[in-house]
Write a protein that holds these residues in place. Structure first.
Motif, PDB file in Angstrom:
ATOM      1  N   ILE A 237      27.488 -14.431  38.201  1.00 60.26           N
ATOM      2  CA  ILE A 237      26.860 -13.213  38.720  1.00 60.26           C
ATOM      3  C   ILE A 237      27.732 -12.674  39.840  1.00 60.26           C
ATOM      4  O   ILE A 237      28.023 -13.379  40.816  1.00 60.26           O
ATOM      5  N   ASP A 239      27.690 -10.534  42.844  1.00 57.60           N
ATOM      6  CA  ASP A 239      26.732  -9.937  43.769  1.00 57.60           C
ATOM      7  C   ASP A 239      27.046  -8.456  43.967  1.00 57.60           C
ATOM      8  O   ASP A 239      28.197  -8.017  43.839  1.00 57.60           O
ATOM      9  N   GLU A 240      26.035  -7.700  44.311  1.00 57.65           N
ATOM     10  CA  GLU A 240      26.214  -6.259  44.541  1.00 57.65           C
ATOM     11  C   GLU A 240      27.326  -5.974  45.534  1.00 57.65           C
ATOM     12  O   GLU A 240      28.006  -4.945  45.437  1.00 57.65           O
ATOM     13  N   SER A 358      15.758  -8.146  39.097  1.00 53.29           N
ATOM     14  CA  SER A 358      16.370  -8.360  40.406  1.00 53.29           C
ATOM     15  C   SER A 358      17.518  -9.359  40.257  1.00 53.29           C
ATOM     16  O   SER A 358      17.680 -10.006  39.222  1.00 53.29           O
ATOM     17  N   ARG A 359      18.307  -9.497  41.321  1.00 56.64           N
ATOM     18  CA  ARG A 359      19.382 -10.485  41.285  1.00 56.64           C
ATOM     19  C   ARG A 359      18.810 -11.882  41.099  1.00 56.64           C
ATOM     20  O   ARG A 359      19.375 -12.715  40.369  1.00 56.64           O
ATOM     21  N   GLU A 360      17.691 -12.173  41.749  1.00 58.36           N
ATOM     22  CA  GLU A 360      17.083 -13.496  41.640  1.00 58.36           C
ATOM     23  C   GLU A 360      16.615 -13.749  40.209  1.00 58.36           C
ATOM     24  O   GLU A 360      16.718 -14.881  39.711  1.00 58.36           O
ATOM     25  N   LEU A 371      27.262 -17.665  41.624  1.00 56.29           N
ATOM     26  CA  LEU A 371      26.962 -16.379  42.252  1.00 56.29           C
ATOM     27  C   LEU A 371      28.121 -16.056  43.182  1.00 56.29           C
ATOM     28  O   LEU A 371      28.343 -16.769  44.164  1.00 56.29           O
ATOM     29  N   THR A 373      30.001 -13.914  45.978  1.00 56.08           N
ATOM     30  CA  THR A 373      29.743 -12.965  47.056  1.00 56.08           C
ATOM     31  C   THR A 373      31.025 -12.475  47.722  1.00 56.08           C
ATOM     32  O   THR A 373      30.987 -11.553  48.527  1.00 56.08           O
ATOM     33  N   ALA A 424      21.631  -5.890  37.359  1.00 50.89           N
ATOM     34  CA  ALA A 424      20.386  -6.031  38.103  1.00 50.89           C
ATOM     35  C   ALA A 424      19.916  -4.638  38.543  1.00 50.89           C
ATOM     36  O   ALA A 424      20.442  -3.619  38.097  1.00 50.89           O
ATOM     37  N   ASP A 426      19.691  -3.692  41.943  1.00 51.33           N
ATOM     38  CA  ASP A 426      19.859  -3.682  43.392  1.00 51.33           C
ATOM     39  C   ASP A 426      21.002  -2.815  43.900  1.00 51.33           C
ATOM     40  O   ASP A 426      21.493  -3.015  45.009  1.00 51.33           O
ATOM     41  N   SER A 437      24.288  -5.777  41.134  1.00 49.58           N
ATOM     42  CA  SER A 437      24.770  -7.102  40.771  1.00 49.58           C
ATOM     43  C   SER A 437      24.900  -7.193  39.257  1.00 49.58           C
ATOM     44  O   SER A 437      24.103  -6.606  38.517  1.00 49.58           O
TER      45      SER A 437
END
Length: 448
Positions: A237, A239-240, A358-360, A371, A373, A424, A426, A437
């Motif tokens: 993933i 992240d945004e 959502s990302r979660e 994930l 970042t 996602a 977000d 994301s």
């Protein structure tokens, strides 16, 4: 718009004609910037700069040359024109260069609707210092933060004016206000860091210094005890915070400059799927209060919204006039330039279709994987799309974050990676590249 920039641009064009140019365009940019850095509660660095840059491009037949300067005196402008004409006469011929036709030019744009310039007063250095101090204090208040590497606040205002012998003349101004903070947890070889930074066109839209400092501190503390992830093929993933970079590789491959060179992994992809069905990538240069917005491009053509990818299918290329002519197309009004270079294609604001999760929720769907970042380094083969980047982030087990990771490498192929992305929900609406994301399959992680 201050007429002084318009007058300088007109003087450049006139000087080019007197020096023997058959056609010319001029770009004049002036700006003011203030930056303040705080460390340990004390002012560490303060800088204010004011500058003006002049750029002149002249054309003689199918030859062109560009010159630039930072002085608007009559003597300098005359010297610029003479030098540019002399350079153009010795330049190689390029059958594709040339100014826009008058009927192609932008007219009657609405600057007020774009809201590119904050009308509020320029912040004082004391105001910026106070913002940086507050961000630093908020980061230090997070349990586990051992120090703040830097806390900064800044402001910038830029004005530009573009004019050409085809009759175009136009300009605008834009502002930017930002705060950033880098926090550290741990000591010595166990030290980890992370950051938070935000910028906005309007100062009133900027998050508080306390929020920025707090998030920087929390992000840093979450990285305590980072280690290498396992090696193998896993889902990832993005992240945004970093997902826009992945879409940036697609945009680079769809750039007309790469297409005419034959050095793009999307060379045969026009009219074919490059993203999953249901996903579109929309360019919109007219979003209010967004840094990439602009009423016209660097060749004076009117900008407009369009789908670069529509329902997963690549619709075409990102083109300026020269690349469009070479490909037998029309410009997509994507010309960008600096004062020292001719136009080249580039994008403004883009937005990728958001998903519903959502990302979660994407993490739970992924189950086990990485994930990401933060990304560092880059090895991208522009012709094949082979992809390799250093990364850090968090290892996910059973859909939940298990531990922070660092010192790993991601490898894959962009064509295959982008074909499987799941977005996602977000994406942040204030960003010029509004990308959520992204869950990506088919990557190899080199870790422990």
């Amino acid at each position: 718009m201050d007429r002084s920039l318009e007058e300088i641009a007109a003087r450049l064009i006139d000087a080019a004609g007197r020096a023997g140019a058959e056609a010319a365009d001029a770009l004049v940019v002036d700006g003011t910037s203030i930056s303040i850095d705080v460390r340990g509660g004390r002012l560490e660095h303060a800088e204010r700069s004011e500058s003006i840059d002049l750029g002149l491009r002249v054309l003689i037949g199918q030859r062109q040359a560009c010159v630039s300067a930072s002085d608007s005196s009559d003597a300098t402008i005359a010297e610029m024109a003479a030098r540019a004409v002399a350079m153009a006469r010795e330049a190689p011929e390029d059958p594709w260069i040339g100014l826009a036709e008058p009927d192609q030019l932008a007219r009657n744009w609405d600057l007020a609707a774009l809201e590119l310039e904050d009308p509020s007063p320029e912040p004082t250095p004391e105001m910026l210092e106070e913002d940086a101090r507050r961000a630093e204090a908020a980061a230090l208040a997070v349990p586990g933060v051992t120090q703040v590497q830097s806390a900064s606040a800044g402001y910038g205002r830029t004005r530009l004016h573009l004019a050409a012998t085809n009759g175009f003349s136009g300009g605008y101004a834009r502002t930017e206000r930002g705060i950033s903070c880098v926090a550290i947890t741990g000591e010595g070889t166990a030290m980890e860091r992370d950051y938070m930074g935000e910028s906005r066109v309007f100062q009133a839209d900027l998050p508080s210094p306390e929020e920025i400092g707090r998030i920087a501190g929390e992000r840093a503390v979450a990285r305590a005890g980072a280690r290498k992830p396992p090696t193998g093929a896993f889902p990832v993933i993005y992240d945004e915070r970093v997902a826009a970079g992945l879409i940036g590789h697609l945009l680079a491959a769809a750039n007309g400059a790469a297409i005419v060179r034959g050095s793009s992994w999307l060379l045969d992809a026009e009219g074919k799927p490059v993203l999953p069905r249901g996903l579109s990538l929309i360019e919109d240069p007219h979003r209010p209060r967004i840094p990439g917005s602009r009423p016209f491009d660097a060749e004076g053509l009117p900008t407009r919204a369009r789908a670069i990818v529509d329902d997963g299918v690549l619709t075409g290329w990102i083109l300026d006039l020269a690349t469009a002519r070479r490909l037998g197309r029309e410009s997509t009004a994507n010309a960008t330039r600096t004062t020292s270079s001719p136009p080249t294609p580039g994008v403004s604001n883009v937005a990728l279709t958001q998903g519903e999760a959502s990302r979660e929720e994407l993490m739970r769907r992924m189950g086990r994987g990485l994930l990401v970042t933060s990304l560092m380094g880059s090895s991208i083969n522009p012709t094949t799309g082979d992809y390799s980047r250093g990364a850090s982030g968090f290892w996910v087990e059973n859909g939940e974050i298990a531990y922070p990771v660092n010192e790993c490498t991601l490898a894959g192929n962009l064509r295959e990676m982008l074909a499987t992305i799941i977005p996602a929900n977000d994406a942040r609406p204030h960003r010029s590249r509004m990308v959520p994301s992204l869950l990506v399959e088919g990557l190899t992680i080199a870790g422990a």
